[in-house]
Design a protein around this motif. Structure first.
Motif, PDB file in Angstrom:
ATOM      1  N   GLU A   1      -7.021   0.706  -5.723  1.00  0.00           N
ATOM      2  CA  GLU A   1      -8.473   0.908  -5.593  1.00  0.00           C
ATOM      3  C   GLU A   1      -8.779   2.396  -5.711  1.00  0.00           C
ATOM      4  OE1 GLU A   1     -10.563  -1.526  -5.131  1.00  0.00           O
ATOM      5  OE2 GLU A   1      -9.375  -3.185  -4.314  1.00  0.00           O
ATOM      6  N   ARG A   2     -10.051   2.677  -5.949  1.00  0.00           N
ATOM      7  CA  ARG A   2     -10.479   4.062  -6.114  1.00  0.00           C
ATOM      8  C   ARG A   2     -10.082   4.932  -4.914  1.00  0.00           C
ATOM      9  NH1 ARG A   2     -13.870   6.485  -9.592  1.00  0.00           N
ATOM     10  NH2 ARG A   2     -14.296   4.465 -10.538  1.00  0.00           N
TER      11      ARG A   2
ATOM     12  N   HIS B   1      -9.467  -1.712 -13.594  1.00  0.00           N
ATOM     13  CA  HIS B   1      -8.429  -0.682 -13.655  1.00  0.00           C
ATOM     14  C   HIS B   1      -9.102   0.693 -13.664  1.00  0.00           C
ATOM     15  CE1 HIS B   1      -4.891   1.569 -14.696  1.00  0.00           C
ATOM     16  NE2 HIS B   1      -5.545   2.117 -15.715  1.00  0.00           N
ATOM     17  N   ILE B   2      -8.571   1.600 -12.859  1.00  0.00           N
ATOM     18  CA  ILE B   2      -9.100   2.974 -12.847  1.00  0.00           C
ATOM     19  C   ILE B   2      -7.989   3.934 -13.262  1.00  0.00           C
ATOM     20  CG2 ILE B   2     -10.139   4.787 -11.410  1.00  0.00           C
ATOM     21  CD1 ILE B   2     -11.048   2.529  -9.491  1.00  0.00           C
TER      22      ILE B   2
ATOM     23  N   LEU C   1       5.526  10.192  -9.782  1.00  0.00           N
ATOM     24  CA  LEU C   1       5.523   9.137 -10.804  1.00  0.00           C
ATOM     25  C   LEU C   1       4.768   7.937 -10.240  1.00  0.00           C
ATOM     26  CD1 LEU C   1       9.258   9.249 -12.036  1.00  0.00           C
ATOM     27  CD2 LEU C   1       7.285  10.437 -13.027  1.00  0.00           C
ATOM     28  N   LEU C   2       3.575   7.735 -10.757  1.00  0.00           N
ATOM     29  CA  LEU C   2       2.717   6.629 -10.301  1.00  0.00           C
ATOM     30  C   LEU C   2       2.809   5.472 -11.290  1.00  0.00           C
ATOM     31  CD1 LEU C   2       0.206   5.422  -8.700  1.00  0.00           C
ATOM     32  CD2 LEU C   2      -1.225   6.802 -10.225  1.00  0.00           C
ATOM     33  N   CYS C   3       2.802   4.266 -10.756  1.00  0.00           N
ATOM     34  CA  CYS C   3       2.778   3.071 -11.612  1.00  0.00           C
ATOM     35  C   CYS C   3       1.529   2.275 -11.227  1.00  0.00           C
ATOM     36  CB  CYS C   3       4.042   2.251 -11.367  1.00  0.00           C
ATOM     37  SG  CYS C   3       4.297   0.957 -12.591  1.00  0.00           S
ATOM     38  N   ASN C   4       0.561   2.200 -12.105  1.00  0.00           N
ATOM     39  CA  ASN C   4      -0.711   1.534 -11.792  1.00  0.00           C
ATOM     40  C   ASN C   4      -1.278   0.850 -13.039  1.00  0.00           C
ATOM     41  OD1 ASN C   4      -3.096   0.780 -10.441  1.00  0.00           O
ATOM     42  ND2 ASN C   4      -4.136   2.618 -11.209  1.00  0.00           N
ATOM     43  N   PRO C   5      -1.399  -0.483 -13.046  1.00  0.00           N
ATOM     44  CA  PRO C   5      -0.958  -1.438 -12.034  1.00  0.00           C
ATOM     45  C   PRO C   5       0.540  -1.317 -11.774  1.00  0.00           C
ATOM     46  CG  PRO C   5      -2.371  -2.511 -13.649  1.00  0.00           C
ATOM     47  CD  PRO C   5      -2.098  -1.143 -14.166  1.00  0.00           C
TER      48      PRO C   5
ATOM     49  N   LYS D   1       0.846  -1.210   0.000  1.00  0.00           N
ATOM     50  CA  LYS D   1       0.000   0.000   0.000  1.00  0.00           C
ATOM     51  C   LYS D   1       0.879   1.257   0.000  1.00  0.00           C
ATOM     52  CE  LYS D   1      -3.969  -2.059   1.519  1.00  0.00           C
ATOM     53  NZ  LYS D   1      -5.206  -2.124   0.806  1.00  0.00           N
ATOM     54  N   PHE D   2       0.273   2.363  -0.441  1.00  0.00           N
ATOM     55  CA  PHE D   2       0.954   3.656  -0.296  1.00  0.00           C
ATOM     56  C   PHE D   2       1.003   4.028   1.179  1.00  0.00           C
ATOM     57  CE2 PHE D   2      -0.923   4.384  -4.611  1.00  0.00           C
ATOM     58  CZ  PHE D   2       0.290   4.466  -5.275  1.00  0.00           C
TER      59      PHE D   2
END
Ligand SMILES: Cc1ncc(COP(=O)(O)O)c(C=O)c1O
Length: 387
Positions: free
Chosen positions: A177-178, A212-213, A164-168, A146-147
């Motif tokens: 998650e949302r 995926h969001i 810099l986000l990596c999602n997934p 988790k963050f």
């Protein structure tokens, strides 16, 4: 659904200059490191490429209008995200995109933040652009990464311009998650931080109930500060064709991004566009069967690894990558240890966290089983030797 595609078929990749296989050329080491799959690309992609190659003229190529429309529909149908054609910027690779974002946002000596462990170019991109990097570790809660929002907020300074986000998330396989994305977006909105969201693995969700969001789809305010990076390359196994794109709704951000590209970043190559059209438009069955196949490979990896003394891996919600904690095993150099056992894995240190290795299970099951058996034999012997 009937199985139409034989993901079990061996494919000989020798002689193709494969980065993954040539690393261990001439050695009995099964390569499960860099993130490409050993599977043939979808038949529709191969047919479209053959047709285009048979045309025989490979001149400069414009981004196909048809492809823009396919992507606009895909974003709307899959994610309820309405984007416009003008927001799409074509790129010859997502690593290029990551580095461009670092150059396009803020100025030299500013700060760029990311959550580790993470795909290595997230760690090198800021420095390449004269920016400082702030690394905030993900935390393990139960068996999920988790963050750490408190740590993230505490680590933001007055020069922090970009997250810099990596999602997934490569390598931990999380599909955020949302509520997690909203909390991150709130922090970035509050501190006026631009978000670069690398969503290259968004077509590889393995958990049936998960969606995926795209973080940009959360709100107009978040969209306004987000650069989304996507590509068909991971999902449809086309990384050698270099075709990806950014979605940037904010005109000023898009202008800065384009300015950073100017005269330096080449066009997407002709075959990359052709493959992308056939992948996104004509390869749904192949994609669905791929996910079924990967899901079984994933389950195999998790049950095997979690039985190996001193090794553990958490649930993998997306990607074909397993993130393995070797810290309890007493092995000093896990990559060398497993290479000596005949399996090539990716070094965790390069993702910002030593003591871990990444295993790519995007290969035929018989090869994966062989690799897992080699790992199990070596680790059991090692555990027997030390206890
Ligand atoms: C999160 C992430 N971004 C980008 C890339 C690479 O993108 P490209 O090959 O388009 O440069 C990868 C490849 O593994 C990846 O995992």
């Amino acid at each position: 659904m009937a199985d139409h595609y034989n993901f079990d078929a061996p494919v000989d990749r020798s002689g193709t200059y494969s980065m993954k296989w040539d690393k261990y050329k001439g050695k009995d080491i099964i390569p499960l490191w860099v993130a490409d799959m050993d599977f043939l690309s979808p038949p529709a992609v191969r047919d479209a490429l053959i047709k285009r190659i048979n045309h025989g003229v490979f001149g400069y190529t414009l981004p196909p209008q048809e492809l823009n429309e396919i992507i606009i529909s895909l974003m709307e149908n899959e994610y309820g995200w309405n984007i416009e054609k003008e927001w799409i910027v074509w790129l010859p690779g997502l690593v290029t995109g990551l580095n461009l974002v670092c150059r396009a946002v803020g100025k030299e000596n500013d700060y760029v933040m990311t959550a580790i462990p993470v795909y290595p170019p997230f760690l090198t991109g800021p420095g390449n652009s004269g920016r400082n990097l702030i690394k905030v570790p993900l935390i393990k809660i139960g068996d999920s990464w988790k963050f750490d929002f408190q740590h993230i907020e505490k680590s933001i300074n007055s020069g922090t311009r970009l997250f810099l986000l990596c999602n997934p998330h490569n390598p931990v396989g999380r599909v955020y998650e949302r509520d997690e994305l909203s909390s991150l977006a709130d922090i970035c909105n509050k501190h006026k931080i631009v978000i670069s969201s690398d969503e290259i693995h968004c077509g590889l969700l393995l958990e049936p109930g998960k969606r995926h969001i795209p973080i940009a789809s959360l709100s107009p305010e978040t969209a306004d500060r987000t650069i989304t990076l996507m590509a068909p390359s991971k999902t449809f196994n086309l990384p050698g064709l270099g075709c990806s794109f950014a979605v940037i709704s904010n005109a000023d951000l898009r202008k800065s991004f384009n300015a950073a590209m100017n005269g330096i970043v080449p066009r997407v190559n002709t075959l990359g566009y052709i493959a992308a059209i056939a992948a996104y438009r004509d390869s749904h069955d192949w994609h669905a069967e791929l996910l079924d196949y990967l899901r079984i490979n994933r389950d195999l990896v998790l049950s095997a690894v979690n039985m190996m003394p001193g090794l553990s891996s958490q649930p993998i919600e997306a990607t074909y990558l397993a993130w393995i904690d070797t810290r309890q095993s007493g092995i000093e150099d896990p990559v060398k240890f497993f290479e000596d056992a005949g399996v090539g894995l990716f070094e965790g240190r390069e993702f910002g966290t030593p003591g871990f290795v990444r295993l790519n299970f995007g290969c035929r099951r018989s090869l994966l089983k062989k690799a897992l058996e080699r790992m199990a034999t070596a680790i059991k012997k090692h555990a027997g030797d030390i206890f």
